[in-house]
Design a protein around this motif. Structure first.
Motif, PDB file in Angstrom:
ATOM      1  N   SER A  40      59.642  37.261  53.200  1.00 54.53           N
ATOM      2  CA  SER A  40      58.963  38.384  52.543  1.00 54.53           C
ATOM      3  C   SER A  40      57.457  38.383  52.783  1.00 54.53           C
ATOM      4  N   LEU A  41      56.953  39.573  53.048  1.00 52.36           N
ATOM      5  CA  LEU A  41      55.507  39.804  53.019  1.00 52.36           C
ATOM      6  C   LEU A  41      55.184  40.180  51.581  1.00 52.36           C
ATOM      7  N   ALA A  42      54.377  39.349  50.922  1.00 57.30           N
ATOM      8  CA  ALA A  42      54.158  39.507  49.479  1.00 57.30           C
ATOM      9  C   ALA A  42      52.712  39.883  49.162  1.00 57.30           C
ATOM     10  N   TYR A  43      52.579  40.837  48.256  1.00 59.17           N
ATOM     11  CA  TYR A  43      51.264  41.249  47.771  1.00 59.17           C
ATOM     12  C   TYR A  43      51.183  41.040  46.263  1.00 59.17           C
ATOM     13  N   THR A  44      50.171  40.309  45.836  1.00 60.36           N
ATOM     14  CA  THR A  44      49.887  40.171  44.410  1.00 60.36           C
ATOM     15  C   THR A  44      48.940  41.296  44.025  1.00 60.36           C
ATOM     16  N   ILE A  45      49.441  42.241  43.242  1.00 63.66           N
ATOM     17  CA  ILE A  45      48.666  43.429  42.894  1.00 63.66           C
ATOM     18  C   ILE A  45      47.841  43.159  41.632  1.00 63.66           C
ATOM     19  N   THR A  46      46.583  43.541  41.669  1.00 68.30           N
ATOM     20  CA  THR A  46      45.708  43.275  40.533  1.00 68.30           C
ATOM     21  C   THR A  46      45.852  44.365  39.459  1.00 68.30           C
ATOM     22  N   GLY A  47      45.567  43.950  38.213  1.00 65.42           N
ATOM     23  CA  GLY A  47      45.555  44.921  37.123  1.00 65.42           C
ATOM     24  C   GLY A  47      46.668  44.764  36.102  1.00 65.42           C
ATOM     25  N   CYS A  48      47.409  43.658  36.141  1.00 64.08           N
ATOM     26  CA  CYS A  48      48.477  43.481  35.152  1.00 64.08           C
ATOM     27  C   CYS A  48      47.870  43.402  33.746  1.00 64.08           C
ATOM     28  N   ASP A  49      48.425  44.173  32.814  1.00 61.07           N
ATOM     29  CA  ASP A  49      47.889  44.152  31.443  1.00 61.07           C
ATOM     30  C   ASP A  49      48.933  43.680  30.435  1.00 61.07           C
ATOM     31  N   ILE A  50      49.945  42.984  30.919  1.00 62.97           N
ATOM     32  CA  ILE A  50      50.997  42.517  30.014  1.00 62.97           C
ATOM     33  C   ILE A  50      50.494  41.359  29.152  1.00 62.97           C
ATOM     34  N   GLY A  51      49.657  40.501  29.748  1.00 60.36           N
ATOM     35  CA  GLY A  51      48.989  39.472  28.957  1.00 60.36           C
ATOM     36  C   GLY A  51      49.874  38.334  28.498  1.00 60.36           C
ATOM     37  N   CYS A  52      50.771  37.866  29.354  1.00 58.14           N
ATOM     38  CA  CYS A  52      51.632  36.735  28.979  1.00 58.14           C
ATOM     39  C   CYS A  52      50.776  35.508  28.633  1.00 58.14           C
ATOM     40  N   LYS A  53      51.131  34.859  27.541  1.00 58.04           N
ATOM     41  CA  LYS A  53      50.443  33.623  27.181  1.00 58.04           C
ATOM     42  C   LYS A  53      50.826  32.555  28.203  1.00 58.04           C
ATOM     43  N   GLY A  54      49.825  31.899  28.796  1.00 59.73           N
ATOM     44  CA  GLY A  54      50.108  30.878  29.795  1.00 59.73           C
ATOM     45  C   GLY A  54      50.217  31.429  31.207  1.00 59.73           C
ATOM     46  N   CYS A  55      49.878  32.700  31.401  1.00 59.32           N
ATOM     47  CA  CYS A  55      49.899  33.303  32.743  1.00 59.32           C
ATOM     48  C   CYS A  55      49.070  32.450  33.707  1.00 59.32           C
ATOM     49  N   HIS A  56      49.652  32.177  34.883  1.00 61.17           N
ATOM     50  CA  HIS A  56      48.949  31.368  35.883  1.00 61.17           C
ATOM     51  C   HIS A  56      48.053  32.232  36.769  1.00 61.17           C
ATOM     52  N   SER A  57      48.045  33.538  36.533  1.00 61.21           N
ATOM     53  CA  SER A  57      47.331  34.447  37.441  1.00 61.21           C
ATOM     54  C   SER A  57      46.328  35.326  36.693  1.00 61.21           C
ATOM     55  N   THR A  58      45.647  34.751  35.720  1.00 58.87           N
ATOM     56  CA  THR A  58      44.719  35.565  34.929  1.00 58.87           C
ATOM     57  C   THR A  58      43.595  36.158  35.788  1.00 58.87           C
ATOM     58  N   HIS A  59      43.311  35.510  36.920  1.00 58.74           N
ATOM     59  CA  HIS A  59      42.255  36.034  37.796  1.00 58.74           C
ATOM     60  C   HIS A  59      42.649  37.390  38.392  1.00 58.74           C
ATOM     61  N   THR A  60      43.934  37.736  38.316  1.00 59.00           N
ATOM     62  CA  THR A  60      44.387  39.012  38.895  1.00 59.00           C
ATOM     63  C   THR A  60      44.391  40.133  37.861  1.00 59.00           C
ATOM     64  N   TRP A  61      44.049  39.846  36.623  1.00 58.71           N
ATOM     65  CA  TRP A  61      44.142  40.856  35.571  1.00 58.71           C
ATOM     66  C   TRP A  61      43.159  42.031  35.741  1.00 58.71           C
ATOM     67  N   PRO A  62      41.892  41.803  36.165  1.00 57.99           N
ATOM     68  CA  PRO A  62      40.979  42.958  36.296  1.00 57.99           C
ATOM     69  C   PRO A  62      41.487  43.974  37.324  1.00 57.99           C
ATOM     70  N   LEU A  63      41.596  45.216  36.902  1.00 62.16           N
ATOM     71  CA  LEU A  63      42.175  46.274  37.742  1.00 62.16           C
ATOM     72  C   LEU A  63      41.420  46.490  39.039  1.00 62.16           C
ATOM     73  N   ASN A  64      40.112  46.317  38.992  1.00 64.37           N
ATOM     74  CA  ASN A  64      39.316  46.604  40.185  1.00 64.37           C
ATOM     75  C   ASN A  64      38.998  45.379  41.021  1.00 64.37           C
ATOM     76  N   SER A  65      39.677  44.275  40.749  1.00 65.78           N
ATOM     77  CA  SER A  65      39.440  43.076  41.559  1.00 65.78           C
ATOM     78  C   SER A  65      40.314  43.108  42.804  1.00 65.78           C
ATOM     79  N   GLY A  66      39.980  42.269  43.772  1.00 65.03           N
ATOM     80  CA  GLY A  66      40.791  42.154  44.981  1.00 65.03           C
ATOM     81  C   GLY A  66      40.443  43.186  46.034  1.00 65.03           C
ATOM     82  N   GLU A  67      41.237  43.148  47.095  1.00 66.08           N
ATOM     83  CA  GLU A  67      41.025  44.025  48.245  1.00 66.08           C
ATOM     84  C   GLU A  67      41.875  45.290  48.125  1.00 66.08           C
ATOM     85  N   LEU A  68      41.353  46.378  48.646  1.00 69.49           N
ATOM     86  CA  LEU A  68      42.099  47.631  48.655  1.00 69.49           C
ATOM     87  C   LEU A  68      43.309  47.516  49.581  1.00 69.49           C
ATOM     88  N   LEU A  69      44.465  47.938  49.093  1.00 64.75           N
ATOM     89  CA  LEU A  69      45.666  47.987  49.944  1.00 64.75           C
ATOM     90  C   LEU A  69      45.863  49.439  50.376  1.00 64.75           C
TER      91      LEU A  69
END
Ligand code: SF4
Length: 152
Positions: free
Chosen positions: A22-51
């Protein structure tokens, strides 16, 4: 702009979708807010590169004959945009998968998905390899829960 998807990671993965490359993309902007999320750096909607569509098509061409699936880790909050990308992948004969923290994926995406992983991260229940997990890995067409593919 809210409809533009951005990603924090682009990877080739084998474990997340068993039997697929699989070619996998981690999309930024998740707002579910799971406690213990290992990917909190991906939460800001405008972070990361444009796809962009152009970039996505280029990557599919680059990996043509090597990948069998495209995996989106999140992105369901960009409903119409994600649908467009899934359609592009399916048109190229690729399987598709969405990892969502929602219990129920958006119905509008289901016609374009081969697999979907549902459910938020709960540290007390573990991930797909744990038999007590709350998460489900589903083959969309048959509705079969295929968590057994992750058991060793
Ligand atoms: S769904 Fe995934 S990315 Fe979103 S908060 Fe939960 S673990 Fe983190």
């Amino acid at each position: 702009m809210w409809w533009l998807m951005r990603y924090s990671e682009e990877q080739i993965v084998w474990q997340e979708v068993p039997g697929e490359t699989s070619l996998a993309y981690t999309i930024t902007g998740c707002d579910i807010g799971c406690k213990g999320c290992h990917s909190t750096h991906t939460w800001p909607l405008n972070s990361g590169e444009l796809l962009s569509v152009e970039y996505f098509k280029t990557r599919l061409n680059t990996y043509a004959g090597f990948i069998s699936c495209v995996l989106f880790l999140g992105g369901e909050w960009h409903l119409d945009t994600l649908k467009t990308y899934l359609r592009i992948a399916r048109k190229q004969g690729l399987n598709t998968c969405l990892y969502t923290g929602l219990e129920t994926p958006p119905p509008a995406l289901l016609p374009y998905l081969t697999y979907v992983k549902t459910g938020p991260w709960m540290s007390s229940r573990g991930g797909l390899a744990d038999r007590g997990t709350n998460q489900k890995f589903i083959h969309v067409k048959t509705g079969e829960v295929q968590n057994y593919k992750f058991w060793s």
